[in-house]
Design an enzyme around this catalytic site. Structure first.
Site, short mmCIF file in Angstrom:
data_model
loop_
_atom_site.label_atom_id
_atom_site.label_comp_id
_atom_site.label_asym_id
_atom_site.label_seq_id
_atom_site.Cartn_x
_atom_site.Cartn_y
_atom_site.Cartn_z
N CYS A 335 -0.36 -10.48 151.17
CA CYS A 335 0.64 -11.54 150.97
C CYS A 335 0.56 -12.70 151.99
CB CYS A 335 2.05 -10.98 150.96
SG CYS A 335 2.19 -9.25 150.58
N ARG A 364 -4.47 0.84 155.73
CA ARG A 364 -3.19 1.33 156.26
C ARG A 364 -3.39 2.69 156.88
NH1 ARG A 364 0.84 -0.12 151.21
NH2 ARG A 364 0.27 -2.31 151.08
N GLN A 382 -6.11 -3.35 146.46
CA GLN A 382 -4.97 -3.61 145.57
C GLN A 382 -5.38 -4.63 144.52
OE1 GLN A 382 -2.13 -5.06 148.56
NE2 GLN A 382 -0.83 -3.34 148.01
N ASP A 384 -3.86 -7.16 143.41
CA ASP A 384 -2.69 -7.86 143.87
C ASP A 384 -2.55 -9.23 143.19
OD1 ASP A 384 -0.50 -8.09 145.43
OD2 ASP A 384 -1.55 -8.18 147.35
N HIS A 386 0.33 -12.84 143.55
CA HIS A 386 1.61 -13.42 143.93
C HIS A 386 1.89 -14.59 143.01
CE1 HIS A 386 0.40 -11.25 147.58
NE2 HIS A 386 1.67 -10.89 147.54
N LYS A 467 13.08 -4.75 142.35
CA LYS A 467 11.73 -4.52 141.79
C LYS A 467 11.75 -3.59 140.59
CE LYS A 467 10.70 -0.50 144.64
NZ LYS A 467 9.70 0.28 145.34
N HIS A 513 5.65 -10.45 144.11
CA HIS A 513 4.44 -9.67 144.32
C HIS A 513 4.27 -8.80 143.09
CE1 HIS A 513 5.03 -9.75 148.84
NE2 HIS A 513 6.28 -9.68 148.50
ZN LIG Z 1 2.41 -9.18 148.26
#
Ligand SMILES: [Zn+2]
Ligand SMILES: [Zn+2]
Length: 638
Positions: A335, A364, A382, A384, A386, A467, A513
């Site tokens: 992000c 992580r 990910q 991912d 945005h 979410k 996200h």
């Molecule tokens: Zn994010």
């Protein structure tokens, strides 16, 4: 007299001191027989619990989650009693009920052997037959410590010392066995009807690898033998589908101590599948109005300070790398980089929405004890994205992202899923009331527009926004958390993000996200388990295997191979000097969707003899006919 509100809302009057069991008996004889525990004002209590006030009471049976847990937790006490009888030197750690069963951790000189489990089971059967009552009693801290020290239970002493001062210290006794335990429990050991010990494993005390390795025994228990048998068949099937095993058998991926735990090595066939998934993913994202961006693997500490990660996420991050006296961190999330891209210029309302997707690899820290194949790793990619949009665009964006998400899951063969909507938690200072309300309403509307249901987790949202989580159900009906669509009111504030609205004033954009698969690694693991390794034709790393019967057909085989490759199919030829039956068996184990067997007859007729992984021999046909078959299998995702 006290007033007790029963399930369904009826109020009954009882004399003070009535037990939960007696309340059950007053409702019906059947319920009294089935009752395991009871929820008194929502708190689960033993059947022997005495009620001394106006309250609500709900009787719990094995059909209720709390009933099941008490049943299985009692089975874990029975197992611990049996272990103490057979191995008097074993020290007790903890033994909770878990999903589908229970475990107990022991400190013991050597790991349990399969033969030990048979003996423990026999002793448990004896304890159950005894039908000893489980009695609850409480002690003062000093008495509790003395009891556990007399019984030489150092782990229990540690647990007592860690409990807050005001906590009531309760114990449960059955026969000569005593355990520190909050309960609740069944009334006697005989209430457990059928059980099975399943496996053993090493487990660090408190899940921390700096602590001593203990020995864990897993087991399960049911009310009915038929249900136990069904469950045992289910775990056998799940073991066959274990992605770690399939990954090894099909040579798709590995992990090694040399490279580090939780870091995945994608072998060539796994890499091929991943490429197919990623290419599909990229194509669909462009089709759905996204742009694809890239960001680095490390970022300066100042970025992570602004984002707040060094505050609330530090323990999941790797130690800093120092370059020119500046600290850099491996990224745990993408992000902040996308935000930095956003902040590289000015945006007007006319430029929005912006949808930026990235297959971003993040790192992580996870405790080594929780690492699990591809499902829980330390480095993962990910899928991912945005979305940055204006308040007016936001509801439409949410509808689109949910639709897109379901389309992707469906394409991979997941038709069943469960949606969870998590709403505003009690404590948060991110976002205004209006933003929380508008965002939650948009999520709800999007779910409704798709004609879906969701479970609402009231107050379960992150501090930065509400979410939707989507759990997909696989072939064994197991739920896997994959997709997530998440609002963020925090980052835009922290990074002072803005756009120029139609009115000319500066406004804060909405930031969403979202990940569709979650992570490529995990999604791949789920796919392997869902299909038991036999991926649909469009995803198979090798789609067709050519098998000449002898070297007389090599030339024709080479010709076919070239023709298939020109049509973009993934092909291999097995030219080994082996019997055809052997070649077929191997290709079958490799889960290759189609095998073409080529003998003199096929060469002469200019045909191919087709064998399908699922349907066996399909007979001889022309090359064109075979291609039609492939096209059909690909479009129907078989
Ligand atoms: Zn994010
Ligand atoms: Zn217990």
């Amino acid at each position: 007299m006290i007033n007790v509100i029963l399930k369904g809302g009826n109020v009954a009057q009882f004399t003070e001191g009535i037990t939960v069991a007696q309340v059950a008996a007053s409702i019906s004889e059947g319920l009294a027989r089935a009752a395991l525990v009871g929820a008194v004002d929502g708190e689960v209590k033993d059947l022997s619990y005495k009620i001394d006030r106006d309250c609500s009471v709900e009787i719990m049976t094995f059909a209720d989650e709390a009933g099941k847990r008490a049943y299985r937790h009692t089975t874990s006490h029975i197992m611990a009693q049996a272990v103490k009888k057979l191995f008097p030197d074993a020290r007790l750690a903890i033994g909770p009920a878990i999903e589908n069963g229970f475990y107990y951790d022991f400190d013991i000189v050597r790991p349990f052997l399969p033969d030990d489990l048979v003996k423990i089971e026999a002793e448990m059967t004896r304890i159950i037959k005894e039908d000893a009552p489980l009695e609850r009693f409480t002690l003062s801290r000093a008495e509790a410590l003395k009891l556990m020290s007399d019984r030489n239970e150092p782990y229990k002493i540690e647990l007592i010392n860690d409990l807050p001062e005001e906590e009531e210290l309760s114990f449960y006794r059955q026969g000569d066995f005593v355990d520190l335990c909050a309960g609740p429990h069944l009334t006697s050991t005989g209430k457990v009807k059928t059980f099975k010990l399943l496996s053993t494993a090493g487990a660090y005390w408190r899940g921390d690898e700096k602590n001593k390795m203990l020995q864990r025994i897993y087991g399960t228990s049911f009310l009915k033998k038929a249900d136990l048998d069904e469950y045992l068949a289910f775990i056998e099937e799940a073991e066959k589908r274990d992605h770690r095993r399939i990954g090894k058998d099909l040579d798709l991926f590995s992990m090694s101590d040399a490279t580090g735990p939780g870091l995945v090595l994608w072998h060539k066939k796994g890499g091929r599948i991943r490429t197919i998934i990623e290419e599909f993913w990229r194509r669909e994202h462009y089709k759905n109005g996204y742009d694809i961006v890239y960001s680095p693997h490390i970022g300066r500490s100042t970025l992570w300070e602004t984002s707040g990660h060094l505050g609330f996420f530090r323990e999941n991050m790797y130690s800093p790398i120092v370059i020119e006296d500046q600290e850099y961190f491996l990224k745990p999330m993408n992000c902040p980089f996308h935000i930095a891209m956003y902040k590289s210029r000015m945006w007007s309302y006319r430029d929005l929405p912006q949808r930026w997707a990235e297959l971003g690899t993040v790192y992580r820290y996870e405790k080594s004890g929780v690492l699990h194949g591809l499902m829980r790793v330390r480095g993962f990619t990910q899928d991912d994205a945005h979305i940055f949009c204006s308040p007016e665009q936001m509801p439409e964006e949410i509808r689109k992202v949910l639709k897109f998400c379901l389309h992707m899951l469906k394409y991979f063969g997941f038709e069943k899923y469960k949606l969870y909507l998590a709403t505003r938690p009690a404590k948060t200072n991110a976002g205004s009331d209006e933003m929380w309300e508008a965002a939650t309403a948009a999520l709800q509307d999007a779910i409704r527009a798709e004609g879906l249901d969701c479970e609402i987790d009231e107050g379960g949202g992150a501090f930065y926004g509400p979410k939707i989580d989507i759990k997909i159900k696989d072939a064994l009906n197991r739920e896997w958390q994959c997709s997530t669509i998440q609002f963020d009111f925090n980052m835009p504030q922290r990074f002072d993000m803005s756009f120029i609205a139609a009115s000319g004033e500066k406004k804060q954009p909405y930031m969403i996200h979202r990940a569709l698969f979650g992570s490529i690694e995990r999604f791949f693991g789920v796919l392997l388990e869902h299909y038991a390794g036999a991926l649909p034709l469009w995803l198979s790393p090798v789609q067709v295997k050519l098998m000449p019967i002898s070297d007389r057909q090599y030339e024709y085989t080479a010709e076919l191979k070239k023709k298939l490759e020109e049509l973009d199919y993934r092909v291999e030829a097995d030219l080994r000097n082996e019997k055809i039956g052997y070649k077929i068996r191997e290709a079958q184990l490799e889960k290759v969707p189609f095998m073409l067997i080529i003998g003199d007859k096929e060469v002469e007729a200019g045909q191919v003899s087709v064998r399908s992984r699922n349907q066996g021999d399909l007979g001889s046909m022309t090359f064109e006919k075979f291609i039609e078959l492939m096209i059909e299998a690909i479009s129907s995702k078989k």
